[in-house]
Write a protein that holds these residues in place. Structure first.
Motif, PDB file in Angstrom:
ATOM      1  N   GLY A   1       5.179  -1.763   3.521  1.00 24.07           N
ATOM      2  CA  GLY A   1       6.282  -2.821   4.212  1.00 24.07           C
ATOM      3  C   GLY A   1       5.447  -3.282   5.495  1.00 24.07           C
ATOM      4  O   GLY A   1       5.392  -3.949   6.275  1.00 24.07           O
ATOM      5  N   GLN A   2       3.512  -2.583   5.873  1.00 25.25           N
ATOM      6  CA  GLN A   2       2.913  -3.113   7.080  1.00 25.25           C
ATOM      7  C   GLN A   2       1.846  -3.866   6.361  1.00 25.25           C
ATOM      8  O   GLN A   2       1.568  -3.814   5.138  1.00 25.25           O
ATOM      9  N   ALA A   3       1.459  -4.633   7.291  1.00 19.74           N
ATOM     10  CA  ALA A   3      -0.154  -5.658   6.775  1.00 19.74           C
ATOM     11  C   ALA A   3      -1.236  -4.092   6.346  1.00 19.74           C
ATOM     12  O   ALA A   3      -1.707  -3.569   7.851  1.00 19.74           O
ATOM     13  N   VAL A   4      -1.554  -4.306   5.417  1.00 20.36           N
ATOM     14  CA  VAL A   4      -2.737  -3.490   5.469  1.00 20.36           C
ATOM     15  C   VAL A   4      -4.227  -4.444   5.057  1.00 20.36           C
ATOM     16  O   VAL A   4      -3.628  -5.322   3.672  1.00 20.36           O
TER      17      VAL A   4
ATOM     18  N   HIS B   1       0.847  -1.250  -0.012  1.00 15.14           N
ATOM     19  CA  HIS B   1      -0.007  -0.004  -0.285  1.00 15.14           C
ATOM     20  C   HIS B   1       0.754   1.047   0.163  1.00 15.14           C
ATOM     21  O   HIS B   1       1.940   1.339   0.941  1.00 15.14           O
ATOM     22  N   PRO B   2       0.540   2.339  -0.286  1.00 12.29           N
ATOM     23  CA  PRO B   2       1.660   3.829  -1.236  1.00 12.29           C
ATOM     24  C   PRO B   2       1.735   4.416  -0.088  1.00 12.29           C
ATOM     25  O   PRO B   2       2.799   4.764   0.714  1.00 12.29           O
TER      26      PRO B   2
ATOM     27  N   ASN C   1      -9.568   5.518  -3.695  1.00  7.40           N
ATOM     28  CA  ASN C   1      -9.010   6.342  -1.945  1.00  7.40           C
ATOM     29  C   ASN C   1      -7.838   6.156  -2.773  1.00  7.40           C
ATOM     30  O   ASN C   1      -7.053   7.211  -2.014  1.00  7.40           O
ATOM     31  N   ASP C   2      -6.978   5.638  -3.152  1.00  6.87           N
ATOM     32  CA  ASP C   2      -5.442   5.825  -2.839  1.00  6.87           C
ATOM     33  C   ASP C   2      -4.556   5.322  -4.616  1.00  6.87           C
ATOM     34  O   ASP C   2      -5.001   5.773  -5.636  1.00  6.87           O
ATOM     35  N   LYS C   3      -3.540   5.584  -4.993  1.00 11.71           N
ATOM     36  CA  LYS C   3      -3.039   5.538  -5.949  1.00 11.71           C
ATOM     37  C   LYS C   3      -2.360   3.899  -6.059  1.00 11.71           C
ATOM     38  O   LYS C   3      -1.734   3.021  -6.593  1.00 11.71           O
ATOM     39  N   LEU C   4      -3.385   2.787  -5.568  1.00 10.56           N
ATOM     40  CA  LEU C   4      -3.171   1.467  -5.551  1.00 10.56           C
ATOM     41  C   LEU C   4      -3.742   0.661  -6.765  1.00 10.56           C
ATOM     42  O   LEU C   4      -4.651   1.113  -7.119  1.00 10.56           O
ATOM     43  N   ARG C   5      -2.633  -0.522  -7.103  1.00 13.01           N
ATOM     44  CA  ARG C   5      -2.932  -1.239  -7.849  1.00 13.01           C
ATOM     45  C   ARG C   5      -2.897  -2.342  -6.844  1.00 13.01           C
ATOM     46  O   ARG C   5      -1.775  -2.878  -6.916  1.00 13.01           O
ATOM     47  N   ALA C   6      -3.839  -3.478  -7.820  1.00  9.47           N
ATOM     48  CA  ALA C   6      -3.631  -5.626  -6.487  1.00  9.47           C
ATOM     49  C   ALA C   6      -3.973  -6.220  -7.692  1.00  9.47           C
ATOM     50  O   ALA C   6      -4.595  -5.436  -8.492  1.00  9.47           O
ATOM     51  N   HIS C   7      -2.757  -7.118  -8.205  1.00  8.01           N
ATOM     52  CA  HIS C   7      -3.080  -8.537  -8.563  1.00  8.01           C
ATOM     53  C   HIS C   7      -4.486  -8.894  -7.836  1.00  8.01           C
ATOM     54  O   HIS C   7      -4.061  -9.541  -6.238  1.00  8.01           O
ATOM     55  N   MET C   8      -5.580  -9.258  -8.716  1.00  2.00           N
ATOM     56  CA  MET C   8      -6.912 -10.048  -7.578  1.00  2.00           C
ATOM     57  C   MET C   8      -7.219 -11.049  -8.177  1.00  2.00           C
ATOM     58  O   MET C   8      -7.040 -11.571  -9.600  1.00  2.00           O
ATOM     59  N   ARG C   9      -7.961 -12.168  -7.100  1.00  2.00           N
ATOM     60  CA  ARG C   9      -8.368 -13.324  -8.544  1.00  2.00           C
ATOM     61  C   ARG C   9     -10.043 -13.050  -8.070  1.00  2.00           C
ATOM     62  O   ARG C   9     -10.815 -12.054  -7.551  1.00  2.00           O
ATOM     63  N   GLU C  10     -10.881 -13.563  -9.180  1.00  2.00           N
ATOM     64  CA  GLU C  10     -12.042 -13.702  -9.306  1.00  2.00           C
ATOM     65  C   GLU C  10     -12.822 -13.435  -7.927  1.00  2.00           C
ATOM     66  O   GLU C  10     -14.273 -13.125  -7.557  1.00  2.00           O
ATOM     67  N   ASP C  11     -12.148 -14.562  -6.632  1.00  2.00           N
ATOM     68  CA  ASP C  11     -13.232 -15.209  -5.857  1.00  2.00           C
ATOM     69  C   ASP C  11     -12.670 -13.977  -4.834  1.00  2.00           C
ATOM     70  O   ASP C  11     -13.432 -14.408  -3.617  1.00  2.00           O
TER      71      ASP C  11
END
Length: 74
Positions: free
Chosen positions: A23-26, A18-19, A59-69
């Motif tokens: 390094g922290q769990a979000v 997360h931008p 809300n952020d400059k966040l992009r993440a790879h996700m699964r459909e489920d």
């Protein structure tokens, strides 16, 4: 799901990139965004990605790879 669909994270997903919290769990449970890309090929060759949906969150400059489920269409 297709590119441009509005989605919400429906399961608990912990990320570390997360931008604002590097390094922290979000946990991104219930965050909303749009499907930006679907990873089906790389350099013109077909691939079978484990997390094929690339979601851009609002809300952020966040992009993440996700699964459909992990996602639900809203």
């Amino acid at each position: 799901m297709q590119v441009g669909d509005r989605v919400r994270v429906k399961t608990s997903v912990v990320i570390y990139h997360h931008p604002k919290h590097r390094g922290q769990a979000v946990d991104i449970l219930n965050q909303e965004g749009t499907i930006d890309k679907i990873a089906t090929e790389w350099k013109g060759r077909p691939i079978s990605a484990n997390f094929p949906l690339i979601v851009k969150f609002d809300n952020d400059k966040l992009r993440a790879h996700m699964r459909e489920d992990e996602l639900e269409v809203i």
